[in-house]
Write a protein that holds these residues in place. Structure first.
Motif, PDB file in Angstrom:
ATOM      1  N   THR A 164     -26.816 -32.604  40.304  1.00  0.00           N
ATOM      2  CA  THR A 164     -26.410 -32.501  38.896  1.00  0.00           C
ATOM      3  C   THR A 164     -25.599 -33.726  38.483  1.00  0.00           C
ATOM      4  O   THR A 164     -25.826 -34.313  37.422  1.00  0.00           O
ATOM      5  CB  THR A 164     -25.586 -31.226  38.674  1.00  0.00           C
ATOM      6  OG1 THR A 164     -26.387 -30.081  38.984  1.00  0.00           O
ATOM      7  CG2 THR A 164     -25.101 -31.128  37.239  1.00  0.00           C
ATOM      8  N   ARG A 223     -23.392 -27.135  31.762  1.00  0.00           N
ATOM      9  CA  ARG A 223     -24.714 -26.769  32.271  1.00  0.00           C
ATOM     10  C   ARG A 223     -25.498 -25.915  31.285  1.00  0.00           C
ATOM     11  O   ARG A 223     -26.721 -26.089  31.128  1.00  0.00           O
ATOM     12  CB  ARG A 223     -24.575 -26.006  33.599  1.00  0.00           C
ATOM     13  CG  ARG A 223     -25.921 -25.607  34.206  1.00  0.00           C
ATOM     14  CD  ARG A 223     -25.760 -24.936  35.546  1.00  0.00           C
ATOM     15  NE  ARG A 223     -25.139 -23.627  35.446  1.00  0.00           N
ATOM     16  CZ  ARG A 223     -25.017 -22.770  36.459  1.00  0.00           C
ATOM     17  NH1 ARG A 223     -25.460 -23.115  37.658  1.00  0.00           N
ATOM     18  NH2 ARG A 223     -24.431 -21.603  36.289  1.00  0.00           N
ATOM     19  N   ALA A 245     -24.511 -25.242  47.418  1.00  0.00           N
ATOM     20  CA  ALA A 245     -23.839 -25.521  46.144  1.00  0.00           C
ATOM     21  C   ALA A 245     -23.479 -26.990  46.030  1.00  0.00           C
ATOM     22  O   ALA A 245     -23.670 -27.614  44.976  1.00  0.00           O
ATOM     23  CB  ALA A 245     -22.593 -24.657  46.010  1.00  0.00           C
ATOM     24  N   TRP A 271     -19.851 -27.326  38.082  1.00  0.00           N
ATOM     25  CA  TRP A 271     -21.248 -27.434  38.496  1.00  0.00           C
ATOM     26  C   TRP A 271     -21.666 -28.857  38.841  1.00  0.00           C
ATOM     27  O   TRP A 271     -22.850 -29.127  39.003  1.00  0.00           O
ATOM     28  CB  TRP A 271     -22.156 -26.885  37.395  1.00  0.00           C
ATOM     29  CG  TRP A 271     -21.869 -25.450  37.075  1.00  0.00           C
ATOM     30  CD1 TRP A 271     -21.884 -24.388  37.923  1.00  0.00           C
ATOM     31  CD2 TRP A 271     -21.516 -24.919  35.788  1.00  0.00           C
ATOM     32  NE1 TRP A 271     -21.560 -23.237  37.268  1.00  0.00           N
ATOM     33  CE2 TRP A 271     -21.337 -23.519  35.956  1.00  0.00           C
ATOM     34  CE3 TRP A 271     -21.358 -25.473  34.513  1.00  0.00           C
ATOM     35  CZ2 TRP A 271     -20.991 -22.691  34.896  1.00  0.00           C
ATOM     36  CZ3 TRP A 271     -21.013 -24.648  33.473  1.00  0.00           C
ATOM     37  CH2 TRP A 271     -20.829 -23.266  33.662  1.00  0.00           C
ATOM     38  N   TYR A 289     -26.503 -28.983  45.107  1.00  0.00           N
ATOM     39  CA  TYR A 289     -26.820 -28.830  43.680  1.00  0.00           C
ATOM     40  C   TYR A 289     -25.843 -29.620  42.815  1.00  0.00           C
ATOM     41  O   TYR A 289     -26.236 -30.286  41.846  1.00  0.00           O
ATOM     42  CB  TYR A 289     -26.791 -27.354  43.296  1.00  0.00           C
ATOM     43  CG  TYR A 289     -26.882 -27.114  41.818  1.00  0.00           C
ATOM     44  CD1 TYR A 289     -28.083 -27.243  41.140  1.00  0.00           C
ATOM     45  CD2 TYR A 289     -25.741 -26.774  41.081  1.00  0.00           C
ATOM     46  CE1 TYR A 289     -28.159 -27.041  39.774  1.00  0.00           C
ATOM     47  CE2 TYR A 289     -25.810 -26.563  39.723  1.00  0.00           C
ATOM     48  CZ  TYR A 289     -27.020 -26.694  39.074  1.00  0.00           C
ATOM     49  OH  TYR A 289     -27.086 -26.499  37.718  1.00  0.00           O
ATOM     50  N   HIS A 290     -24.564 -29.560  43.155  1.00  0.00           N
ATOM     51  CA  HIS A 290     -23.558 -30.308  42.397  1.00  0.00           C
ATOM     52  C   HIS A 290     -23.819 -31.814  42.473  1.00  0.00           C
ATOM     53  O   HIS A 290     -23.672 -32.528  41.479  1.00  0.00           O
ATOM     54  CB  HIS A 290     -22.152 -29.990  42.933  1.00  0.00           C
ATOM     55  CG  HIS A 290     -21.772 -28.559  42.786  1.00  0.00           C
ATOM     56  ND1 HIS A 290     -20.786 -27.961  43.550  1.00  0.00           N
ATOM     57  CD2 HIS A 290     -22.241 -27.584  41.964  1.00  0.00           C
ATOM     58  CE1 HIS A 290     -20.678 -26.693  43.198  1.00  0.00           C
ATOM     59  NE2 HIS A 290     -21.542 -26.443  42.249  1.00  0.00           N
TER      60      HIS A 290
END
Length: 404
Positions: A68, A8, A61, A94, A64-65
């Motif tokens: 990503t 990241r 989270a 991440w 977001y993961h």
């Protein structure tokens, strides 16, 4: 050989491994959300993470993961058609490696396992004064979802320390090797002639009664409040001692204070040490090394969490370490052998250890030498990178052996 990295924040923990690969003639691609400074021989591909799609706090989270993973998979899919890598290495925390197997089904994947979040027996519940709600435990458990799915798809994985490996579920630990990112033991070495000039013009030298503390941010995860409370005890009895802290004023690994105040502001007000503690927000790497070299006692505290590079660098410099008696620190420091330990929450015991270092500094040289020997035997950078390069070569051969 074409090696692709996923991280990241630029090259992150892979910076020195990437440098070795480039120097050896490998083709290197870095896929990242936040670009690193340009480096010869490294192609950078940046991705953007779209807006959140869920409002459930426990899924923030994971959301977001997921986003990503989608963004990284899009770039990997493009490379699969134009310039496929031979090996992919990525940080699994991440979400960047979440869909790497789908985008590159025939390419070996090596995962970097930095931290697995546990709701008990770890950083979350370390402070006995803090009550952990069911909602917080659920949020922490869900934070690992992407890591678990990623681990299932990897060909190999590694963690930087045994303690970090041990945080992962028992059935997964055998799949996770242990190898640190490595410490530059040539740059980080003892120097009895070291000199460091402070911002106010004062000069520190090896042998001065200097107590040091360094962290990315001065926050409770790294024991800054405990350090300051111990220093208040020591300062009252040692008027000649100097105390130097290095670190930012951000929330660090914890959360910002509800009152909006910075921890440094709070602790200086509590202890009244404004005139006794020299604070430096940031030091360049070579200056930080000098700080470790002139330190009479370097204090490193941490809750059960990721071990800082700074501790290992201080050990390589032959610093006299006073560490917290917590699991990550005990992995590298044995009390009375290569450093001194004190209970994290016991500021009186910590103060006593600091005073011991100030009183007996010249008699504790063996601890300093043993601290450096620990780094040379298990954490020296070139040896660590050699091992990682061996894994890469093995995975590359594994791919070549697969029939087309």
């Amino acid at each position: 050989m074409h090696v692709l990295f996923v991280h990241r924040s630029g090259s992150g923990q892979f910076a020195h491994l990437i440098a070795r690969l480039v120097s050896g003639g490998a083709e290197v691609t870095l896929v990242t959300e936040h670009a690193a400074p340009e480096q010869a021989g490294v192609r950078q591909l940046t991705y953007a993470v779209g807006p959140a799609t869920t409002t459930h706090v426990a899924l923030a989270a994971t959301d977001y993961h997921m986003r990503t993973g989608e963004a990284v998979a899009g770039l990997l899919g493009q490379l699969a058609r134009t310039d496929p890598p031979d090996v992919v290495i990525g940080h699994i925390g991440w979400g960047g490696m979440l869909f790497a197997r789908d985008a590159l089904p025939d390419v070996p994947l090596l995962g970097y396992c930095e931290y697995y979040y546990n709701s008990a027996g770890s950083d979350l519940d370390f402070d006995p004064a803090v009550t952990i709600s069911d909602a917080e435990r659920q949020r922490i458990r869900m934070r690992n979802a992407a890591q678990l799915l990623t681990l299932e798809a990897l060909d190999a994985a590694y963690a930087p320390t045994r303690w970090q490996q041990y945080q992962y579920p028992a059935h997964l630990r055998p799949r996770i090797a242990v190898c640190h990112d490595g410490i530059d033991a040539h740059a980080c070495r003892p120097d009895p002639n070291a000199v460091l000039q402070l911002p106010d013009g004062r000069v520190l030298r090896h042998g001065d009664p200097v107590v040091t503390f360094a962290a990315r941010d001065l926050d409770p995860y790294r024991g800054y409040p405990e350090f300051m409370r111990a220093v208040a005890r020591v300062a009252a009895r040692h008027p000649d001692a100097m105390f130097v802290t290095v670190g930012g004023d951000g929330p660090g690994y914890g959360r910002a204070r509800e009152d909006g105040r910075r921890w440094r502001e709070v602790m200086l007000a509590e202890t009244g040490l404004t005139d006794r503690v020299v604070h430096i927000p940031w030091l360049a790497p070579d200056q930080l090394v000098r700080l470790f070299q002139v330190s009479a006692a370097h204090v490193y505290l941490t809750v059960p969490f990721v071990l800082s590079w700074s501790l290992l660098e201080a050990m390589a410099c032959g610093s006299l370490i006073i560490g917290s008696d917590t699991q990550p620190v005990r992995e590298v420091i044995t009390d009375g052998v290569n450093g001194l330990l004190a209970p994290f929450h016991d500021t009186a015991a910590l103060a006593q250890r600091i005073e011991e270092a100030l009183h007996r500094g010249s008699m504790l040289g063996e601890l300093r030498r043993a601290a450096r020997a620990t780094i040379l035997s298990g954490y020296e950078r070139e040896r660590c990178i050699d091992r990682q390069l061996g894994w890469i070569a093995g995975l590359s051969r594994q791919r070549e052996a697969v029939p087309a």
